[in-house]
Design an enzyme around this catalytic site. Structure first.
Site, PDB file in Angstrom:
ATOM      1  N   ARG A  86      12.312  -0.028   7.025  1.00  0.00           N
ATOM      2  CA  ARG A  86      12.825  -0.505   8.312  1.00  0.00           C
ATOM      3  C   ARG A  86      14.331  -0.498   8.280  1.00  0.00           C
ATOM      4  O   ARG A  86      14.931  -0.828   7.253  1.00  0.00           O
ATOM      5  CB  ARG A  86      12.405  -1.966   8.553  1.00  0.00           C
ATOM      6  CG  ARG A  86      11.133  -2.159   9.291  1.00  0.00           C
ATOM      7  CD  ARG A  86      11.200  -1.691  10.747  1.00  0.00           C
ATOM      8  NE  ARG A  86       9.913  -1.886  11.355  1.00  0.00           N
ATOM      9  CZ  ARG A  86       8.876  -1.057  11.229  1.00  0.00           C
ATOM     10  NH1 ARG A  86       8.988   0.062  10.555  1.00  0.00           N
ATOM     11  NH2 ARG A  86       7.723  -1.323  11.801  1.00  0.00           N
TER      12      ARG A  86
ATOM     13  N   ARG B  13       7.930  -9.290  -4.670  1.00  0.00           N
ATOM     14  CA  ARG B  13       7.990 -10.750  -4.838  1.00  0.00           C
ATOM     15  C   ARG B  13       6.998 -11.210  -5.885  1.00  0.00           C
ATOM     16  O   ARG B  13       7.291 -12.004  -6.748  1.00  0.00           O
ATOM     17  CB  ARG B  13       7.684 -11.463  -3.513  1.00  0.00           C
ATOM     18  CG  ARG B  13       8.908 -11.725  -2.677  1.00  0.00           C
ATOM     19  CD  ARG B  13       8.487 -12.165  -1.315  1.00  0.00           C
ATOM     20  NE  ARG B  13       7.447 -11.262  -0.789  1.00  0.00           N
ATOM     21  CZ  ARG B  13       6.800 -11.439   0.358  1.00  0.00           C
ATOM     22  NH1 ARG B  13       7.048 -12.473   1.084  1.00  0.00           N
ATOM     23  NH2 ARG B  13       5.895 -10.559   0.762  1.00  0.00           N
TER      24      ARG B  13
ATOM     25  N   HIS C  59      12.820   8.276  12.369  1.00  0.00           N
ATOM     26  CA  HIS C  59      11.684   7.344  12.226  1.00  0.00           C
ATOM     27  C   HIS C  59      10.347   8.074  12.462  1.00  0.00           C
ATOM     28  O   HIS C  59       9.595   7.740  13.395  1.00  0.00           O
ATOM     29  CB  HIS C  59      11.841   6.154  13.184  1.00  0.00           C
ATOM     30  CG  HIS C  59      11.018   4.959  12.771  1.00  0.00           C
ATOM     31  ND1 HIS C  59      11.382   3.665  13.033  1.00  0.00           N
ATOM     32  CD2 HIS C  59       9.831   4.879  12.115  1.00  0.00           C
ATOM     33  CE1 HIS C  59      10.455   2.835  12.576  1.00  0.00           C
ATOM     34  NE2 HIS C  59       9.494   3.559  12.005  1.00  0.00           N
TER      35      HIS C  59
ATOM     36  N   GLU D 197      18.433   1.436  15.501  1.00  0.00           N
ATOM     37  CA  GLU D 197      17.941   2.737  15.974  1.00  0.00           C
ATOM     38  C   GLU D 197      17.407   2.608  17.407  1.00  0.00           C
ATOM     39  O   GLU D 197      16.945   1.539  17.784  1.00  0.00           O
ATOM     40  CB  GLU D 197      16.835   3.251  15.026  1.00  0.00           C
ATOM     41  CG  GLU D 197      15.601   2.381  14.972  1.00  0.00           C
ATOM     42  CD  GLU D 197      14.592   2.878  13.920  1.00  0.00           C
ATOM     43  OE1 GLU D 197      14.970   3.105  12.756  1.00  0.00           O
ATOM     44  OE2 GLU D 197      13.412   2.995  14.296  1.00  0.00           O
TER      45      GLU D 197
ATOM     46  N   ARG E   3       0.818  -1.218   0.000  1.00  0.00           N
ATOM     47  CA  ARG E   3       0.000   0.000   0.000  1.00  0.00           C
ATOM     48  C   ARG E   3       0.846   1.258   0.000  1.00  0.00           C
ATOM     49  O   ARG E   3       0.520   2.230  -0.694  1.00  0.00           O
ATOM     50  CB  ARG E   3      -0.915   0.006   1.226  1.00  0.00           C
ATOM     51  CG  ARG E   3      -1.717  -1.266   1.386  1.00  0.00           C
ATOM     52  CD  ARG E   3      -2.347  -1.296   2.761  1.00  0.00           C
ATOM     53  NE  ARG E   3      -3.384  -0.307   2.806  1.00  0.00           N
ATOM     54  CZ  ARG E   3      -4.677  -0.573   3.005  1.00  0.00           C
ATOM     55  NH1 ARG E   3      -5.063  -1.816   3.188  1.00  0.00           N
ATOM     56  NH2 ARG E   3      -5.562   0.379   3.039  1.00  0.00           N
TER      57      ARG E   3
HETATM   58  C1  8YV Z   1       5.839   3.353  13.814  1.00  0.00           C
HETATM   59  C2  8YV Z   1       6.207   2.275  11.642  1.00  0.00           C
HETATM   60  O1  8YV Z   1       4.792   2.556  14.168  1.00  0.00           O
HETATM   61  O2  8YV Z   1       4.033   1.653  11.025  1.00  0.00           O
HETATM   62  C3  8YV Z   1       5.199   1.332  11.099  1.00  0.00           C
HETATM   63  O3  8YV Z   1       5.601   0.222  10.728  1.00  0.00           O
HETATM   64  O4  8YV Z   1       7.364   2.046  11.569  1.00  0.00           O
HETATM   65  C4  8YV Z   1       5.794   3.536  12.326  1.00  0.00           C
HETATM   66  O5  8YV Z   1       4.573   3.994  11.908  1.00  0.00           O
HETATM   67  C5  8YV Z   1       5.752   4.615  14.537  1.00  0.00           C
HETATM   68  O6  8YV Z   1       6.924   5.291  14.308  1.00  0.00           O
HETATM   69  C6  8YV Z   1       5.562   4.431  16.004  1.00  0.00           C
HETATM   70  O7  8YV Z   1       6.694   3.853  16.578  1.00  0.00           O
END
Ligand code: 8YV
Length: 338
Positions: A240, A179, A287, A269, A158
Site C-alpha cells: 500500500r 509482528r 497499482h 495515488e 498469504r
Molecule cells: C485492488 C488491492 O483491490 O487487494 C488489494 O488490497 O490493492 C488490489 O487488489 C485492486 O487494485 C482494485 O482496486
C-alpha cells in the site's frame, strides 16, 4: 410483497459474475469508474442492504449511519484500509475482503517487479523506444542477479508467503519480519527465517513489503529505515502507498543510498511523487499487482459469494467465506430473504 434487498456495485466488474446476484437482489451496478465524493457515496449506499465497493470508496461511521438497512460491505480487495472496521462492527455491518483470490497473482507480479528493477527493464525499454539503441557495449546495462542473495519480506501473510515460496527457484535465502512469527511448519515450507526488523533492513538485498496499511505501519519505511538498508539493496512495494515515505525514498534513490525500487503503490495515488518520476532506477506500475484476469474474476466472485451467503443463499449460505468481523454474524439473528 416484500421488497427484495438492494445491492450497489460501485464499479464496473464482470457482468456474468455480478449476474449471480440477480435471483436474490435488486442490483445497481455502476457502468463507469467514478470517484464519488463522500456525499455522493452516502447517497449511493443510503437505501442499500449490501454494497460491493473498491478501495476508493471510504466507508466509516458517517456513511453507515446514513444507511440503516446496510448489512454487508464486500470489499473488492484483500486490503481494507478504506473501511473503518470498528465503526462497521459497532453498527452491526459485516465487512468482507478477497483474501485468497489474488495471492498467487500478486506474488507473480511482485517477482516481475523485483526482477524488472534488478535487471533495469523499464529503463532499458525507455531507452530503446527513444531510438537510442545504436549498439551496446559489453559492460552496458549491468543489473543485479538474485541468485545467492537475500530476500527480505516485511509482512508474512498469504502474499508474503507466496512470494517466499517462489524464492526457492531463484536460489535465494529468505528472511522475514512479521509482528508474530508464522508457525514453524510454514517457515520450513517457505524456507524463511524470522528476524527482527533491524536485521531485515540491514541484511536484505531485496526487500519486499507485503503488509497491510494500518496506523502502525504508516511510514514503516521512512528515512531512518532507508538509512539502515544496504546501498546495493532494491525495495519492492506491492502492499500500500503510505507504508513507504515516498519523499524519503526518492531522496535515498537520488543520492545512491539505495540501488533501485519497484513500486506498484504510492502515497496519494493516483498522484505519484514527481521526484520518483524523474528517477531512472525506479520501476513504476499503476497499482496493478492483482490485475490478472483470473485474480480479478476471482475477487469479484468472492465479493458476490460473501453477499449472497450473508443473505442465506448459495453454496455458502449463512457462512460468508471471508468475513473480517465475524462477531457481527454471531450477534445477528439468521435471516433469509425471499
Ligand atoms: C485492488 C488491492 O483491490 O487487494 C488489494 O488490497 O490493492 C488490489 O487488489 C485492486 O487494485 C482494485 O482496486
Amino acid at each position: 410483497m416484500t421488497a427484495r434487498p438492494r445491492v450497489w456495485v460501485s464499479r464496473p466488474t464482470f457482468p456474468d459474475i455480478v449476474a449471480r446476484l440477480d435471483p436474490y437482489f435488486d442490483v445497481v451496478a455502476e457502468p463507469r469508474e467514478v470517484m464519488f465524493s463522500p456525499a455522493e457515496l452516502a447517497t449511493k449506499i443510503a437505501d442499500c442492504d449490501a454494497v460491493i465497493v473498491g478501495l476508493k470508496e471510504r466507508i466509516g461511521a458517517a456513511e453507515v449511519a446514513k444507511a440503516p438497512r446496510l448489512r454487508i460491505v464486500a470489499n473488492l480487495g484483500v486490503g481494507y484500509d478504506n473501511l473503518d472496521l470498528a465503526a462497521l462492527t459497532a453498527a452491526g455491518v459485516a465487512a468482507s475482503n478477497t483474501a485468497g483470490a489474488l495471492d498467487e497473482s500478486v506474488a507473480d507480479f511482485t517477482w516481475a517487479m523485483l526482477l524488472g528493477a534488478a535487471r533495469r527493464i523499464g529503463e532499458a525499454e525507455r531507452w530503446l523506444r527513444a531510438g537510442q539503441w545504436h549498439g551496446t557495449r559489453f559492460t552496458d546495462w549491468l543489473g543485479i542477479d538474485v541468485r545467492g542473495r537475500t530476500l527480505g519480506i516485511l509482512g508474512m501473510g498469504r502474499i508474503g508467503q507466496a512470494v517466499a515460496r517462489r524464492a526457492v527457484g531463484f536460489g535465494m535465502q529468505v528472511i522475514y519480519h512479521n509482528r508474530s512469527r508464522v508457525p514453524q511448519a510454514l517457515e520450513s515450507e517457505c524456507r524463511a527465517r524470522w528476524v527482527d526488523k533491524d536485521e531485515l533492513l540491514r541484511t536484505s538485498d531485496f526487500l519486499v513489503l507485503a503488509l497491510p496499511l494500518t496506523p502502525e505501519s504508516r511510514h514503516a519505511i521512512g528515512a531512518a529505515e532507508l538509512a539502515r538498508m544496504k546501498p546495493t539493496a532494491v525495495l519492492v512495494n506491492i502492499a500500500r502507498g503510505g507504508i513507504v515515505d515516498d519523499a524519503a525514498l526518492a531522496e535515498a534513490l537520488a543520492q545512491g543510498r539505495l540501488a533501485a525500487a519497484a513500486l506498484d503503490v504510492f502515497e496519494g495515488e493516483p498522484v505519484v511523487n514527481p521526484k520518483l518520476l524523474e528517477l531512472d532506477n525506479v520501476l513504476l506500475s499503476p497499482h496493478i499487482a492483482s490485475a490478472s484476469l483470473d485474480a480479478r474474476r476471482g475477487m469479484t466472485t468472492m465479493a458476490v459469494d460473501n453477499v449472497v451467503a450473508l443473505f442465506g443463499h448459495g453454496p455458502h449460505a449463512g457462512h460468508p467465506p471471508t468475513i473480517l468481523n465475524p462477531e457481527v454474524l454471531a450477534a445477528a439473528s439468521p435471516t433469509t430473504h425471499p
